[in-house]
Write a protein that holds these residues in place. Structure first.
Motif, PDB file in Angstrom:
ATOM      1  N   ASP A  57       0.822  -1.210   0.000  1.00  0.00           N
ATOM      2  CA  ASP A  57       0.000   0.000   0.000  1.00  0.00           C
ATOM      3  C   ASP A  57       0.859   1.266   0.000  1.00  0.00           C
ATOM      4  N   LYS A 286      -6.317  -5.720  -6.356  1.00  0.00           N
ATOM      5  CA  LYS A 286      -5.317  -4.639  -6.280  1.00  0.00           C
ATOM      6  C   LYS A 286      -3.937  -5.117  -6.711  1.00  0.00           C
ATOM      7  N   TYR A 287      -3.726  -6.436  -6.721  1.00  0.00           N
ATOM      8  CA  TYR A 287      -2.433  -6.989  -7.134  1.00  0.00           C
ATOM      9  C   TYR A 287      -2.402  -7.335  -8.630  1.00  0.00           C
TER      10      TYR A 287
END
Length: 412
Positions: A57, A286-287
């Motif tokens: 993050d 998100k990856y």
């Protein structure tokens, strides 16, 4: 084209589709949901605690040297040790055993692990366990989040994180000592150049590949259930004998085969991507652009592709396996007098195809894939893809041979 559409319509029986949908829901809740739940837990409760996710993050897909320095692993470790020293100073069990600080505790734990008499080691380990509970802030109703926030667990997570991103060369040296496969050796060199800096969550690819393997196996059997009744019903009702009376009638089998391939492709695609959607939308998305190549203590991801590319490859392997299963079912249906006779043959064949598909998908593109390790001994790239393609080509060739034979068959 009209015949093809007619055969396609016969395949898409709403009762069969409803049954497949009901089975899909059952399989998801019984087998697949746990993988999502388990992965969610490991994003904060795994070997790195919440630190690796925090790094992603903060810094994105890779960890640069200045970012590693900014994260200050040594400082975070010192803070955890100071907190444990404070606990040690307050708890009687430590002073009773001449433990003044965390270093003394580590020395005691090392003594318990040394070559001492069993009875003595057993007593020491009992004391070590009691002390660990104090350092973990352990009490009866402690939650998992609270346990991982304890200084003892935080230090353990930080040391593991340090092992991956600071001491990665030691891990590479140890790994290649016991994994001398050619592909692994080449990949370790790439990881060393990259500094093992990819920040994708360590548990994402293993969890997703196992999840995808279950989805692939279900897809194979769902295709079998969809395809099986079509040709067998025609054989059982002797419709094929009427078809053989004309040249046009003999071409119907080709239309049925085309409908079989198209239907299996559509059904498997819908099932695979529906399952993937449920996993990916739960935080893993998100990856999507993060690269997967990395070395852990237990496994190595061999190719520096993105997680998104990894997902597409697994989806492709799964769909190809389902289409192959459809081709084999089509062949068996051609030589089965009724549905019961077909299922007796199709279940073991479908199980075999499903097993091959599961082997190609589970831990694909890692050194822990069974095909890579046990069959090809790490000597070639992408054995999972080669196996899936070979399976599909074999199935299509066998179905083509049956179609060619059908043109010339005599009907008595």
């Amino acid at each position: 084209m009209r015949i093809f559409m007619c055969e396609l319509k016969k395949l898409w029986n709403w009762r069969i589709l409803a049954g497949i949908a009901a089975l899909a829901i059952l399989v998801w809740f019984a087998l697949m949901y746990d993988f999502i739940d388990g992965y969610d837990s490991l994003t904060t409760h795994g070997i790195y605690g919440a630190y690796q996710a925090e790094m992603f993050d903060l810094y994105g897909e890779t960890l640069e040297a200045d970012e590693l320095a900014e994260f200050d692993l040594p400082g975070k470790k010192r803070k955890a040790i100071l907190e444990m020293n404070s606990i040690i100073a307050q708890e009687p069990i430590f002073s009773e055993n001449n433990i003044q600080n965390y270093e003394d505790f580590i020395a005691l734990r090392q003594l318990a692990s040394s070559d001492i008499p069993y009875e003595e080691a057993e007593k020491l380990w009992k004391k070590v366990g009691q002390m660990e509970e104090k350092l973990e802030n352990w009490y009866e109703d402690i939650t998992l989040d609270e346990w991982y926030l304890s200084p003892y667990m935080r230090l353990s997570n930080l040391e593991t994180l340090e092992s991956r991103y600071v001491e990665y060369q030691d891990n590479l040296d140890n790994y290649t000592q016991y994994n001398s496969y050619p592909v692994v050796s080449r990949s370790t060199q790439q990881v060393a150049i990259m500094r093992n800096a990819n920040l994708i969550h360590y548990e994402l690819c293993p969890a997703f590949s196992q999840y995808a393997a279950i989805a692939a196996v279900f897809s194979v059997f769902a295709v079998l259930i969809l395809i099986a009744p079509l040709l067998t019903t025609d054989r059982w009702q002797k419709i094929n004998l009427l078809q053989y009376s004309s040249h046009k009638g003999r071409s119907i089998l080709r239309c049925q085969f085309a409908a079989t391939v198209v239907s299996s492709f559509i059904l498997s695609t819908v099932l695979i991507f529906s399952g993937y959607f449920l996993f990916l939308t739960d935080g893993a998305i998100k990856y999507w652009h993060a690269h997967i190549m990395a070395i852990e203590q237990r496994q190595m991801w061999l190719y520096n592709i993105t997680f998104g590319q990894f997902v597409w490859i697994l989806a492709g392997l799964s769909v190809v396996g389902s289409v192959a299963a459809a081709c084999f079912t089509f062949i068996l249906a051609r030589f089965s007098a009724n549905l019961v006779n077909l299922m007796i043959k199709a279940v073991p064949v479908g199980t075999g195809v499903a097993a091959i598909v599961a082997l190609t998908v589970n831990m694909a593109l890692s050194d822990k894939n069974i095909l890579f390790r046990q069959v090809f001994h790490g000597s070639i790239d992408g054995p999972e893809i080669i196996t899936a393609v070979a399976l599909a080509v074999t199935a299509l060739a066998a179905a083509g041979a049956v179609l060619y034979r059908e043109k010339k068959i005599d009907v008595n």
